[in-house]
Motif scaffolding. Sequence first.
Motif: not given
Length: 389
Positions: A38-52
């Motif tokens: 979640l932290s990586k998604i919020e800061v832009g280090d991981r892409a947010l997938t449709q499932g998540i």
Amino acid sequence: MSVGRIPGPGANVAVCRKACGLSQAALARRAGVSVSLLSKIEVGDRALTQGIAAALAHAMNLTLDELLGKAAVEHAEEHRLASLNHAVRRFDIPDTPPPHPEDLPYALAELNAHRYRTELTAVLRKLPGVLTDITNHAHATGSPDAWARVADTYSIVYWLAARHRWMHLAELAVMKERAAAERAHPVAATVAARDEAGAFLNSGDFAGGMAVVDRAVVEAESALRGRDRAFGLGILHLRGLTLAGRLKDRPAAEKHIRAAWRTAEEYGADADEHGIHFGPEQTASHVIATYSDLDQHRTALETADDLLRGGTSLPATRIGPLHMNLGRSHLALGDRDAALASLEEAWQVAPEMARVHPTSQELMRVLTSLHRRSNPRLTRLAKRARVPF
């Protein structure tokens, strides 16, 4: 279509989380994801997938489109959207039929040509008038062919609304499509069910969409014959494998993948019917996306190599998302350069779709976040996408 700057759906997660008064740990626990992810998604280090995204939206009592963010239209086009909503509302109110009904099939074909080229602005500009004329003609004649054209036109309304995440309009379009399909040929009901399942997909209710697909498959198996049967079952199984992939349900995904390949082989070479492309190549593009959803990224890339090696006849509506999904797999495997190349391809093939598509937006957001040094190619693409870099 020209839109305002969209930072990427993942950038909205922290905003929504804070508005709900949740800590990262609390949201992660509710959504069944790790705090680190979640932290990586919020800061832009991981892409947010449709499932998540669907899991996070559910955990915050939001709809998926609220979390991802709706795509805006340019101010100059707002009256076109208002006209489209007006035409949809008047589905059951007959008006003067068009003076040249013989031109209606050509108008619908022209709309689909814009759709295949992902020319969203052109579709929005022409759709209200075509929808009005086709609906009024169907009321005047009552013929199944006329009502089939109404259903096909509402399928385009659904497609346009889903691309922009205008979910109220998408769901309303599906309702009108089903009503028109009841007065048309049996295959129209199958296309409408496919779009209904798509509305569930777009809203993040993947299990609900699977239920729609399962019911529609049973109905299509008994109602359709010949080429219509292969086409109808094929597009339902493509929707089913997409939904199963989002659910991370590998057995269900594999079941629909096998059935989709089987019907595609029966159907033969790729072709367009009712505004929808189907055949072996279309099946491959959906299978690639599902492998990405299931985190089988190397299999997705290998399948894409087989598809693209000899060239493909797929329209931009599929080639654009195909490259987005390849970018997603490259990024998951740590190959940023290949991910950027795939994103560039998506923008080259389908620029208007790339501007509003959540996968494209997330790839752009994460790539610009991860590149700590100047990258001229990424800088040019970010400028085109109106993303600061």
